[in-house]
Every structure is written in C-alpha cells, then in structure tokens.
Design an enzyme around this catalytic site. Sequence first.
Site, mmCIF file in Angstrom:
data_model
loop_
_atom_site.group_PDB
_atom_site.id
_atom_site.type_symbol
_atom_site.label_atom_id
_atom_site.label_comp_id
_atom_site.label_asym_id
_atom_site.label_seq_id
_atom_site.Cartn_x
_atom_site.Cartn_y
_atom_site.Cartn_z
ATOM 1 N N PHE A 11 53.673 21.706 16.539
ATOM 2 C CA PHE A 11 53.276 20.409 16.007
ATOM 3 C C PHE A 11 51.913 20.474 15.344
ATOM 4 O O PHE A 11 50.949 21.004 15.913
ATOM 5 C CB PHE A 11 53.164 19.367 17.134
ATOM 6 C CG PHE A 11 54.465 18.981 17.747
ATOM 7 C CD1 PHE A 11 55.211 17.935 17.223
ATOM 8 C CD2 PHE A 11 54.939 19.652 18.860
ATOM 9 C CE1 PHE A 11 56.413 17.575 17.796
ATOM 10 C CE2 PHE A 11 56.139 19.292 19.436
ATOM 11 C CZ PHE A 11 56.882 18.253 18.908
ATOM 12 N N ASP A 12 51.818 19.896 14.163
ATOM 13 C CA ASP A 12 50.529 19.415 13.703
ATOM 14 C C ASP A 12 50.176 18.220 14.588
ATOM 15 O O ASP A 12 51.061 17.491 15.038
ATOM 16 C CB ASP A 12 50.625 18.979 12.238
ATOM 17 C CG ASP A 12 49.413 18.193 11.803
ATOM 18 O OD1 ASP A 12 48.309 18.738 11.913
ATOM 19 O OD2 ASP A 12 49.576 17.039 11.384
ATOM 20 N N CYS A 13 48.893 18.030 14.841
ATOM 21 C CA CYS A 13 48.490 16.935 15.731
ATOM 22 C C CYS A 13 47.998 15.712 14.961
ATOM 23 O O CYS A 13 48.507 14.608 15.127
ATOM 24 C CB CYS A 13 47.396 17.419 16.691
ATOM 25 S SG CYS A 13 46.881 16.160 17.879
ATOM 26 N N THR A 16 50.243 13.414 12.691
ATOM 27 C CA THR A 16 51.591 13.452 13.241
ATOM 28 C C THR A 16 51.649 12.787 14.607
ATOM 29 O O THR A 16 52.483 11.911 14.851
ATOM 30 C CB THR A 16 52.078 14.911 13.351
ATOM 31 O OG1 THR A 16 51.967 15.557 12.075
ATOM 32 C CG2 THR A 16 53.530 14.967 13.818
ATOM 33 N N VAL A 178 56.959 20.861 13.160
ATOM 34 C CA VAL A 178 57.057 19.398 13.045
ATOM 35 C C VAL A 178 55.707 18.871 12.588
ATOM 36 O O VAL A 178 54.699 19.057 13.269
ATOM 37 C CB VAL A 178 57.443 18.779 14.407
ATOM 38 C CG1 VAL A 178 57.626 17.263 14.261
ATOM 39 C CG2 VAL A 178 58.702 19.426 14.969
#
Length: 238
Positions: A11-13, A16, A178
Amino acid sequence: MNFANYDALSFDCYGTLIDWEAGIAAVLAPWASEAGLDLSDEQLLLAYADNEAEAEREWPTALYPTILANAFRRTGHDLGVNVSRQWAARLGDSVPSWPAFPDSPAALRSLAEDYELIILSNVHREGFAGSNVRLDVEFDRIITAEDVGAYKPAANHFDALDATLDEMGIPRERLLHVAQSLFHDHVPAKRHGLDSVWINRRHDRPGWGATPEPSGDFSYSVVYPSMAAFAHAARKPR
C-alpha cells in the site's frame, strides 16, 4: 479480478489510507488567510503539488519533514508570499496529525485476514508511526523513504519491496500494489512489472490535487472509489 491469485498487498499510505490533502490544507489554508491570499484549498494544493515532487527529486535522502518545509517555501515563492520558519516547521511536523480516511482502519483489518500487508510510503519512520496509530492495524512490513533513501516514483521502494518479498517467501507475482497516486505509484509499479489497483480517492473531484499529473506510462487492473469498496471486493470466500 481473481483475488485468489494474490497473497500480499502493498500500500501507498498518504493519499490512499491517510488523507494527506486534508492534512496539508489544514496548514496551507490558515497560512494563506494570514497572508491575504484568496485561494481555495484546491488551488493551494495544486500550487503545492509540483513543489513537493521537485524537493523529493533534489533531496532524496532528506527526511520528509524537511521535504514538506522546503516544498512549502517554494509554494510561497511561487505565490509571491514568504513562508516563515515557523509556518514551514508547522507543515513539516504535521504528518502524525493527518487524518485517516474514515474507511481505512476497517478495510485494513478485513484485508489482514486474507493477505500479508506491506506499507510502501514516501515518509519517515516517525511520521508513519503516528499515522499507524490512526490506521489501527499491524502491517507485516513497512518500507519508507527514510529506509530506502529516495522518494517515489524513484525505483528504490520497489527494489526494496522485491527484497522484502524474498525474505517473506512470497513470489512477486503473488503481490498486488494498492495506491491512489498514478504519479507516485502506478507509473513505477508498471515499470516494475507489478499488478496494481487504483483507489481513486478523488473520483468525485476534478484535477490532480496535491499529486502531480503522471509523467510516464501507467496501468492498473481495476479501479475502486474507496478502500471500503476494495476490501469488500478482495475478501476471500470463507
């Protein structure tokens, strides 16, 4: 998509899972008001976006608070208004206070039942630790800009991700990336040969906001308007 093909999610944080635009605007808006600038939050974010990306390219090993402060000063210069040391520090220190999107914690808890969760973030360790409290989930691995000495869309995060997957015993084709940002994540993910999902947090707003327009080829397998929608779709049969 057949989510049975994947064992791990990276994941990008910020953008997102954490609402970085709200966090940045919470500092830029009162600064602009104090300076007498009649600009909306959206206009301020647009003015800011390229300056952060440029600062990250120029100072790849600088910690994120320094990047934020420098980007803020550049934005002020572009708008013809000085940014004081106090205002620059206020943005630089603000990361732990940035809010999570309301659906992020529950979505992550649901996904953690079926997948290994990996963070791949353009931030420093201390900043992410503050955000992780808001996300309320234990990630299996955390990779930050501080760890790799660069900022996405540079390849460093994704090279480190490959090494992490090897350590975890997960084939790279069993990973799904994601992210919201086409510029920071989907361009390098395509370059790196990774499947990806676009969480289009700005689906109800025009323009790019605090994220620069993508400057390279990108692709994604499917798009969802929220983490809640993605988590619902990705839940494996019980």
